[in-house]
Design an enzyme around this catalytic site. Structure first.
Site, mmCIF file in Angstrom:
data_model
loop_
_atom_site.group_PDB
_atom_site.id
_atom_site.type_symbol
_atom_site.label_atom_id
_atom_site.label_comp_id
_atom_site.label_asym_id
_atom_site.label_seq_id
_atom_site.Cartn_x
_atom_site.Cartn_y
_atom_site.Cartn_z
ATOM 1 N N SER A 45 0.842 -1.210 0.000
ATOM 2 C CA SER A 45 0.000 0.000 0.000
ATOM 3 C C SER A 45 0.872 1.254 0.000
ATOM 4 C CB SER A 45 -0.895 0.018 1.240
ATOM 5 O OG SER A 45 -1.688 -1.132 1.294
HETATM 6 N N1 SAH Z 1 -0.734 -4.629 4.218
HETATM 7 C C1 SAH Z 1 -0.025 -4.652 2.960
HETATM 8 C C2 SAH Z 1 -0.964 -4.513 1.789
HETATM 9 C C3 SAH Z 1 -1.024 -5.770 1.030
HETATM 10 S S1 SAH Z 1 -2.155 -5.793 -0.303
HETATM 11 C C4 SAH Z 1 1.059 -3.620 2.985
HETATM 12 O O1 SAH Z 1 1.644 -3.403 4.007
HETATM 13 O O2 SAH Z 1 1.378 -3.028 1.980
HETATM 14 C C5 SAH Z 1 -3.472 -6.714 0.399
HETATM 15 C C6 SAH Z 1 -3.182 -8.131 0.764
HETATM 16 O O3 SAH Z 1 -4.411 -8.695 1.197
HETATM 17 C C7 SAH Z 1 -2.682 -9.037 -0.348
HETATM 18 O O4 SAH Z 1 -1.459 -9.592 0.021
HETATM 19 C C8 SAH Z 1 -3.764 -10.113 -0.471
HETATM 20 O O5 SAH Z 1 -3.252 -11.400 -0.776
HETATM 21 C C9 SAH Z 1 -4.382 -10.072 0.901
HETATM 22 N N2 SAH Z 1 -5.743 -10.603 1.016
HETATM 23 C C10 SAH Z 1 -6.792 -10.485 0.155
HETATM 24 N N3 SAH Z 1 -7.873 -11.105 0.652
HETATM 25 C C11 SAH Z 1 -7.515 -11.628 1.856
HETATM 26 C C12 SAH Z 1 -8.198 -12.395 2.853
HETATM 27 N N4 SAH Z 1 -9.480 -12.745 2.735
HETATM 28 N N5 SAH Z 1 -7.513 -12.760 3.950
HETATM 29 C C13 SAH Z 1 -6.213 -12.412 4.110
HETATM 30 N N6 SAH Z 1 -5.506 -11.697 3.208
HETATM 31 C C14 SAH Z 1 -6.158 -11.307 2.092
#
Ligand code: SAH
Length: 283
Positions: A132
């Site tokens: 993000s």
């Molecule tokens: N928190 C991260 C953002 C990652 S993007 C950062 O620090 O930048 C969002 C993430 O959510 C992805 O890795 C995706 O695989 C995960 N995701 C999507 N649906 C999910 C679910 N139901 N449970 C857990 N993770 C999920």
């Protein structure tokens, strides 16, 4: 603003399709109402009870120091600038900004992208997912914190682990769930290297939350569903705050505050763009 609807059903524990994993990649098929596997941090010296009759090691609940700023002077300078920009853009929470100033964001992306780590950009992290933007991380955590000292927090969507590491700077215990195994494993290796024993990562479907460890003072969701998963509502402590993106085409950031055992207040914030919240686990 209006009262959010109470979830139709009660809290659902991870179902038998859900595999939760922690620590040394121990995996179990979680049965209803069964807490996820317990991992004892190597230097754990406190114990708490979670769930009926279960003793769970949670590590030392003192605030753990973050690693000192990277000796890389160029990265330090870029990070200072990033924090300055965040302040100019209206992020006022000094605790969040301090955590972001200390945490080497370049350690969470591929080396080839490290030089871009301090831009306000969402960069690829593999498996079709992105880290993000710093501004959105700051905004979500500042909104969830609202000036409070946080005890236990939950992040849904660990991705590369950056946001979990920032949460570690503002909360005593951080639980973060990721559904893609390869991302979960990479994030775990990074966080181990950064020595953040009060962060616990799990492999599982975060839309079910983590009922065995609820209630949470704050829940931050890093992927957008058509609506905020109702299981998470029940896992908020009274007075707790949940921040999540919502919507499939046009997404908005949504704040859910639990005002009493049976009342949730919903506030829509700014438009955002997140990867989709998906169900199940990708092994
Ligand atoms: N928190 C991260 C953002 C990652 S993007 C950062 O620090 O930048 C969002 C993430 O959510 C992805 O890795 C995706 O695989 C995960 N995701 C999507 N649906 C999910 C679910 N139901 N449970 C857990 N993770 C999920």
């Amino acid at each position: 603003m209006h009262d959010a609807k109470r979830p139709k059903s009660g809290v659902t524990a991870a179902n038998s399709n859900t595999r939760l994993s922690a620590g040394r990649l121990q995996r179990i098929a979680a049965a209803p109402n069964r807490p996820p596997p317990v991992v004892r941090p190597t230097n754990s010296n406190t114990r708490m009870t979670a769930g009926p009759g279960r003793r769970i090691d949670v590590g030392n609940t003192r605030a753990w120091p973050l690693p000192s700023a990277t000796p890389d002077i160029a990265a330090n300078r870029l990070r200072e600038k990033m924090v300055e920009r965040l302040r100019e853009e209206g992020i006022q929470d000094g605790v969040v900004l301090a955590a972001m100033r200390r945490m080497p964001r370049h350690a969470f992306v591929d080396e080839a992208l490290a030089s871009r780590a301090y831009e306000n950009a969402a960069l690829p992290i593999g498996a079709g997912q992105t880290i993000s933007q710093p501004r959105i991380v700051a905004r979500m955590i500042a909104t969830a914190r609202n000036g409070r000292n946080l005890g236990r927090v939950l992040e849904v969507g660990t991705g590369c682990g950056y946001q979990a590491a920032i949460l570690a700077g503002v909360a005593r215990e951080v639980y973060s769930i990721e559904r893609v195994r390869v991302l979960y494993e990479q994030a775990r290796a990074r966080l181990l290297a950064l020595n953040l024993p009060h962060v616990r990562l799990l492999l599982g479907d975060g839309s079910l939350g983590l009922p065995a460890f609820a209630p949470f003072d704050a829940i931050v969701v890093a992927a957008a569903g058509a609506s905020v998963p109702t299981a998470l509502f029940e896992q908020l402590a009274i007075g707790g705050r949940l921040v999540a993106p919502e919507g499939s085409g046009h997404q908005r950031l949504v704040l859910i505050e639990r005002t009493s055992a049976k009342h949730w207040k919903r506030t829509e914030l700014e438009p955002v763009r997140f990867v989709p919240l998906q169900t199940g686990v990708q092994l």
